[in-house]
Design a protein around this motif. Structure first.
Motif, PDB file in Angstrom:
ATOM      1  N   UNK A   1       2.874  13.395 -46.416  1.00 46.09           N
ATOM      2  CA  UNK A   1       2.896  14.801 -46.819  1.00 46.09           C
ATOM      3  C   UNK A   1       3.511  15.611 -45.674  1.00 46.09           C
ATOM      4  N   UNK A   2       4.100  16.777 -45.978  1.00 49.30           N
ATOM      5  CA  UNK A   2       4.716  17.577 -44.914  1.00 49.30           C
ATOM      6  C   UNK A   2       3.713  18.358 -44.080  1.00 49.30           C
TER       7      UNK A   2
ATOM      8  N   UNK B   1       9.332  17.090 -43.034  1.00 48.14           N
ATOM      9  CA  UNK B   1       9.839  17.106 -44.402  1.00 48.14           C
ATOM     10  C   UNK B   1      11.021  16.159 -44.603  1.00 48.14           C
ATOM     11  N   UNK B   2      11.980  16.199 -43.666  1.00 45.74           N
ATOM     12  CA  UNK B   2      13.214  15.418 -43.853  1.00 45.74           C
ATOM     13  C   UNK B   2      13.003  13.916 -43.680  1.00 45.74           C
TER      14      UNK B   2
ATOM     15  N   UNK C   1       3.610   4.409 -49.220  1.00 44.20           N
ATOM     16  CA  UNK C   1       3.632   4.079 -50.648  1.00 44.20           C
ATOM     17  C   UNK C   1       4.196   5.203 -51.498  1.00 44.20           C
ATOM     18  N   UNK C   2       4.019   6.427 -51.041  1.00 45.91           N
ATOM     19  CA  UNK C   2       4.471   7.574 -51.814  1.00 45.91           C
ATOM     20  C   UNK C   2       4.689   8.749 -50.878  1.00 45.91           C
ATOM     21  N   UNK C   3       5.428   9.738 -51.369  1.00 46.33           N
ATOM     22  CA  UNK C   3       5.679  10.925 -50.569  1.00 46.33           C
ATOM     23  C   UNK C   3       5.540  12.180 -51.404  1.00 46.33           C
ATOM     24  N   UNK C   4       5.004  13.208 -50.797  1.00 50.41           N
ATOM     25  CA  UNK C   4       4.892  14.523 -51.429  1.00 50.41           C
ATOM     26  C   UNK C   4       6.037  15.378 -50.900  1.00 50.41           C
TER      27      UNK C   4
END
Length: 288
Positions: free
Chosen positions: A109-110, A140-141, A153-156
């Motif tokens: 997450x950012x 974020x980048x 596994x995942x990104x927001x």
């Protein structure tokens, strides 16, 4: 900065992001084209940095996440305009493959003090009975490359990632905005403009009107803001910048209105019920 008139008011110190929606809104004001508006001394900073500035009481005016309001409204007031709310523009959860199960997963997450994070946690509480596993905060980048490379596994993701995630071969697992809107019927509160209460009611009202006028000038002549927008979004394709502005600058930017204030109150009330933020008194959101 020197002044011919010693009684001239020094410029207000303001921080907002280099993202197209902020530079579009503030272009006329930042360049002295808004009649009667205070001068601005602009610092560009991503919202995780401005959130920290607000918590430390730095600068006069800041663009922050609505999620940080419970920690800063003792010192700052929420301006009724200039920020980002909307529909169909919520954060996305991205994965390498379709239909992934995030129970026990590692999610990048950012920020943990962002609207995106609150929306994600509210979504997870509703759809993942087992809960997510580990939360990793990344710039974020770095989030989409980390998902693509299997580091998480995942990104927001937020902002222009809505338009570019497919370039990384990623899949949209869920749209936090869709979940929020379907469960509340309200717009998504993303970024807020706050100003120090100590500036006084008259100055605060002037700030709000200056932000509105700057926005209306940008809407009336979009070409005038384009050099400022592009100068600070150099890595972004111009068509993506235009999409970004169209998505995040809307009627709620001009005036929060009943639905806007309702959305902010609902977000912070639900987040407090999940223990994600301190409870906030309703009158804390009221403008001067």
């Amino acid at each position: 900065m020197s002044h011919a008139d010693d009684t001239a008011r020094p410029p207000l110190r303001i921080a907002y992001s280099p993202c197209p929606n902020d530079t579009f809104v503030f272009d006329a004001w930042a360049h002295g084209r808004v009649p009667g508006a205070p001068g601005l001394d602009v610092t560009f900073a991503d919202i995780d940095l401005t959130n920290g500035m607000a918590q430390r009481g730095e600068l006069d005016v800041l663009k922050v996440s609505y999620a940080v309001l419970p920690w800063v409204l003792d010192r700052y007031t929420l301006l009724p305009c200039g920020g980002a709310l909307g529909r169909g523009n919520g954060p996305l959860v991205l994965t390498r493959g379709p239909g992934a199960d995030l129970t026990g997963a590692t999610v990048a997450v950012p920020s943990e003090r962002s609207t995106a994070y609150l929306l994600f946690r509210l979504w997870a509480a509703a759809v993942l009975p087992g809960g997510v596993g580990r939360i990793v905060v990344l710039p974020f980048h770095e989030i989409m490359p980390a998902v693509r490379d299997g580091k998480v596994d995942a990104g927001l993701v937020i902002h222009e990632a809505r338009f570019t995630y497919q370039n990384y071969g990623l899949h949209r697992l869920a749209d936090m905005g869709e979940h929020w809107e379907s469960t509340t019927g309200l717009p998504i509160p993303l970024g807020a403009i706050i100003a120090k209460r100590e500036l006084g009611a008259e100055t605060l009202r002037t700030l709000a009107e200056s932000a509105r006028t700057s926005l209306r000038m940008a809407w009336a002549d979009p070409a005038a803001s384009r050099p400022y927008v592009r100068a600070h979004a150099q890595e972004m394709d111009p068509s993506v910048a235009d999409q970004h502005i169209a998505l995040y600058v809307n009627e709620f930017t001009a005036d929060l209105g009943r639905d806007g204030y309702g959305a902010v109150h609902a977000l912070l009330t639900r987040a407090a019920a999940e223990g994600l933020v301190p409870p906030l008194e309703p009158e804390a959101l009221e403008f001067v």
